[in-house]
Design an enzyme around this catalytic site. Structure first.
Site, PDB file in Angstrom:
ATOM      1  N   ALA A   1      -3.719   7.706  -5.157  1.00 32.21           N
ATOM      2  CA  ALA A   1      -2.399   7.110  -5.339  1.00 32.21           C
ATOM      3  C   ALA A   1      -2.624   5.648  -5.715  1.00 32.21           C
ATOM      4  O   ALA A   1      -3.133   4.866  -4.906  1.00 32.21           O
ATOM      5  CB  ALA A   1      -1.584   7.230  -4.063  1.00 32.21           C
TER       6      ALA A   1
ATOM      7  N   GLY B   1       0.815  -1.208   0.000  1.00 30.99           N
ATOM      8  CA  GLY B   1       0.000   0.000   0.000  1.00 30.99           C
ATOM      9  C   GLY B   1       0.841   1.248   0.000  1.00 30.99           C
ATOM     10  O   GLY B   1       2.054   1.192  -0.200  1.00 30.99           O
ATOM     11  N   ASN B   2       0.183   2.369   0.218  1.00 29.88           N
ATOM     12  CA  ASN B   2       0.892   3.650   0.260  1.00 29.88           C
ATOM     13  C   ASN B   2       0.234   4.540   1.314  1.00 29.88           C
ATOM     14  O   ASN B   2      -0.767   4.177   1.906  1.00 29.88           O
ATOM     15  CB  ASN B   2       0.885   4.303  -1.132  1.00 29.88           C
ATOM     16  N   ARG B   3       0.808   5.720   1.503  1.00 30.20           N
ATOM     17  CA  ARG B   3       0.411   6.569   2.624  1.00 30.20           C
ATOM     18  C   ARG B   3      -0.680   7.584   2.290  1.00 30.20           C
ATOM     19  O   ARG B   3      -0.919   8.500   3.063  1.00 30.20           O
ATOM     20  CB  ARG B   3       1.627   7.340   3.148  1.00 30.20           C
ATOM     21  N   SER B   4      -1.339   7.468   1.147  1.00 26.85           N
ATOM     22  CA  SER B   4      -2.346   8.474   0.806  1.00 26.85           C
ATOM     23  C   SER B   4      -3.533   8.417   1.774  1.00 26.85           C
ATOM     24  O   SER B   4      -4.098   7.349   2.023  1.00 26.85           O
ATOM     25  CB  SER B   4      -2.844   8.246  -0.630  1.00 26.85           C
TER      26      SER B   4
END
Ligand code: CTP
Ligand code: CA
Length: 226
Positions: free
Chosen positions: A100, A33-36
């Site tokens: 994102a 995943g990512n931090r958005s």
């Protein structure tokens, strides 16, 4: 529907917005995943609704209350977002992709939890996700549809942004300067909006709703006459 002063300049328009960050499953409990946070996309949805638009918000893994007046379509992965966007874009006057999207996904998602074997980690095989923005830009659902992308860049932000705008084929690219704690998970955002006609608009540091309103100003200019 209009709240507060200002134009209802998006009345009668349908806008599609993506928000959040996709998660690519590794197994039933883990993902890439990512931090958005999704806050910029939600600010776009709230401001568009306040300006009179019909809003569809494809939201990936956000933990935010649905903006008043927006229809929220929840998704998890890039492939789910791809399908949801291709469906919802048909009647949209503008598509604004603030999410994102993971560039890669595990080739296979295990049905059972991956266990340590004692032999050290297995390498992770990845596949490339569809580039939703490039596809939506290249193959517009109808003439006059305005397509907007977002990019978070470091180093030579303008050069990277120009190259990305050309590569994606969208009308506008909102380029955030990141690094040093800026943008991800913060309340404020600062950006430059690059246009395919060569224009650029600096948006000073301020609430994400301010940046969202500047984006809708630029979209509304391009919608007049359509
Ligand atoms: N995007 C998309 N589909 C993808 C990747 C990105 O639609 N598979 C969209 C994002 O929603 C965003 C824009 O493309 O609006 C730019 O995303 P970004 O990650 O900056 O672009 P990439 O082409 O993946 O470039 P980079 O190598 O810098 O990650
Ligand atoms: Ca990317």
């Amino acid at each position: 529907l209009r709240r507060g002063p200002g134009p209802a300049d998006l009345a009668g328009r349908h806008v599609l917005i993506t928000a959040g960050g996709t998660r690519e499953a590794l197994d039933p409990v883990r993902y890439l995943g990512n931090r958005s946070s999704g806050r910029q996309g939600y600010a776009l949805a709230a401001t568009a609704a306040a300006r009179g638009a019909q809003v569809t918000l494809v939201a990936a893994n956000t933990d935010l209350p649905a903006p008043a007046g927006a229809e929220v379509v929840p998704v998890e992965s890039a492939e789910q977002m791809h399908r949801a966007v291709l469906e919802a874009r048909k009647g949209a006057d503008a598509v604004v992709m603030a999410a994102a999207v993971a560039d890669f996904r595990p080739v296979a998602s295990a049905q059972s939890k991956i266990k340590k074997t004692g032999a050290g980690p297995e390498p992770l095989d990845l596949a490339v996700n569809p580039d939703i923005l490039a596809e939506v830009s290249a193959d517009r659902a109808h003439a006059g549809q305005v397509v907007v992308g977002f990019a978070a860049e470091t180093d030579d932000v303008l050069a990277n942004g120009r190259a990305k705008l050309a590569r994606k084929g969208c009308d506008l690219l909102v380029v955030n300067r990141v690094g040093g704690g800026r943008a991800f998970g913060t309340e404020d955002n600062q950006a430059v909006v690059l246009a395919s006609d060569g224009g650029s608009t600096e948006v000073p540091t301020g609430p994400k709703t301010d940046l969202a309103d500047r984006v809708w100003d630029l979209v509304a200019e391009r919608l007049t006459g359509t």
